[in-house]
Design an enzyme around this catalytic site. Structure first.
Site, PDB file in Angstrom:
ATOM      1  N   SER A 105      35.850   5.822 120.518  1.00 34.13           N
ATOM      2  CA  SER A 105      36.434   7.146 120.793  1.00 34.13           C
ATOM      3  C   SER A 105      35.454   7.879 121.702  1.00 34.13           C
ATOM      4  O   SER A 105      34.253   7.577 121.705  1.00 34.13           O
ATOM      5  CB  SER A 105      36.577   7.910 119.474  1.00 34.13           C
ATOM      6  OG  SER A 105      36.846   9.276 119.713  1.00 34.13           O
ATOM      7  N   TYR A 116      33.785  11.078 111.228  1.00 40.65           N
ATOM      8  CA  TYR A 116      34.375  10.385 112.375  1.00 40.65           C
ATOM      9  C   TYR A 116      33.348  10.231 113.495  1.00 40.65           C
ATOM     10  O   TYR A 116      33.162   9.135 114.039  1.00 40.65           O
ATOM     11  CB  TYR A 116      35.597  11.168 112.863  1.00 40.65           C
ATOM     12  CG  TYR A 116      36.454  10.431 113.865  1.00 40.65           C
ATOM     13  CD1 TYR A 116      37.230   9.343 113.472  1.00 40.65           C
ATOM     14  CD2 TYR A 116      36.511  10.827 115.199  1.00 40.65           C
ATOM     15  CE1 TYR A 116      38.032   8.664 114.393  1.00 40.65           C
ATOM     16  CE2 TYR A 116      37.308  10.160 116.121  1.00 40.65           C
ATOM     17  CZ  TYR A 116      38.067   9.079 115.715  1.00 40.65           C
ATOM     18  OH  TYR A 116      38.854   8.408 116.627  1.00 40.65           O
ATOM     19  N   LYS A 151      31.915   6.621 114.710  1.00 39.48           N
ATOM     20  CA  LYS A 151      32.331   6.185 116.047  1.00 39.48           C
ATOM     21  C   LYS A 151      31.115   5.993 116.961  1.00 39.48           C
ATOM     22  O   LYS A 151      31.123   5.123 117.832  1.00 39.48           O
ATOM     23  CB  LYS A 151      33.334   7.173 116.648  1.00 39.48           C
ATOM     24  CG  LYS A 151      34.698   7.117 115.970  1.00 39.48           C
ATOM     25  CD  LYS A 151      35.382   5.764 116.180  1.00 39.48           C
ATOM     26  CE  LYS A 151      36.795   5.733 115.623  1.00 39.48           C
ATOM     27  NZ  LYS A 151      37.489   4.449 115.893  1.00 39.48           N
TER      28      LYS A 151
END
Ligand SMILES: NC(=O)c1ccc[n+]([C@@H]2O[C@H](COP(=O)([O-])OP(=O)(O)OC[C@H]3O[C@@H](n4cnc5c(N)ncnc54)[C@H](O)[C@@H]3O)[C@@H](O)[C@H]2O)c1
Length: 265
Positions: A137, A150, A154
């Site tokens: 991402s 997150y 990531k």
């Protein structure tokens, strides 16, 4: 080394919806024989039926799940040429996210890639050829306001993809790391007001992510940036981290203002 897709055996995890489904469709349209994995077995079956692929449902957040998927895919394809480790979750917010949410994020957003590469590398290094695609991402290059779980996992995914490329490129491994900002999928829908405030305006279609990977497969580049502006943000962060952090914090304050206004209504 650019890939000849026609006839290649490919696996896409989380291929039942969103970005994974678009990757599976794009690879199949390019002539690959595609194994579609998803936790949701009917979604995997529907995509496999649509593209003339093979459904291998299962949970790639566990070591056994990754092992079983790769065994099933090899049974169907012979050797796997391209493995798209795409499934991921956006769960949890700050340090107070439950331990279980942190752990779940690590298992799927990082360990799924580690475990898949552990299974795939021996055969790939032996024959001097393999292609590993990680869907990380832009949060893995920058940060995702509102979600430490997150952002951190990531970053780990991107770091692991980088490490693989740095370590094995001369032995025939090609690695691609897909780093989009907002993409119009159910994950973006579920990302809450902060996620939408930051991502919605520039959100793109999953097919644009698949097209960006397609172009990257042809020219062999590591970073796949379906939002080209991410390159500039990444360079800015590296060149002046303090200024970049001040800008991110201003954005955080704006999100809190919007959330405050909404809560008051
Ligand atoms: N949507 C975005 O804005 C965005 C932006 C950047 C990166 N990404 C990344 O792209 C990837 C795909 O996300 P998406 O937006 O298509 O999400 P999505 O939620 O629309 O689709 C994800 C798919 O993965 C499947 N899945 C989830 N956990 C799984 C598991 N343990 N095993 C097998 N399948 C599993 C789900 O059932 C679902 O079908 C993720 O890694 C995500 O972090 C998404």
């Amino acid at each position: 080394m650019p890939w000849v897709i026609d006839g290649s055996g490919a696996v896409v995890t989380g291929g039942g919806a969103g970005i994974g489904r678009a990757l599976a469709r794009r690879l199949a349209a390019g002539g690959a024989r595609v194994v579609v994995n998803d936790l949701n077995s009917s979604a995997a079956a529907a995509v496999a039926a649509e593209i003339g692929g093979y459904a291998a449902p299962g949970d790639v957040a566990t070591e056994q799940g990754v092992h079983d998927l790769i065994a099933a895919a090899r049974g169907h394809l012979g050797e796997i040429d391209i493995y798209c480790s795409n499934a991921g979750i956006a769960a949890g917010q700050g340090p107070d996210a439950p331990e279980e949410t942190w752990q779940r994020s690590w298992e799927i957003n990082l360990m799924a890639h580690v475990r898949a590469s552990r299974e795939l590398l021996p055969a790939w290094l032996d024959r001097g050829r393999g292609c590993f695609v990680v869907t990380a991402s832009a949060a893995g290059l920058l940060t995702m306001l509102g979600s430490a779980t997150y952002s951190v996992t990531k970053h780990a995914a991107e770091a692991y993809a980088e490490w693989l490329a740095a370590t094995y490129a001369h032995r025939g491994l090609t690695v691609h790391c897909i780093c989009p900002q907002g993409v119009k999928t159910s994950m973006l829908e579920a990302s809450g007001e902060a996620g939408k405030a930051v991502l919605a305006a520039a959100a793109i279609e999953p097919e644009q992510v698949a097209d960006a990977l397609w172009a990257g497969l042809a020219d062999g580049r590591f970073l796949i940036l379906p939002h080209p502006e991410v390159q500039g943000y990444y360079e800015f962060r590296a060149s002046d981290p303090d200024k970049w952090l001040r800008g991110m914090n201003r954005m955080q304050q704006r999100i809190e203002e919007v959330e405050g206004l909404e809560a008051a209504q």
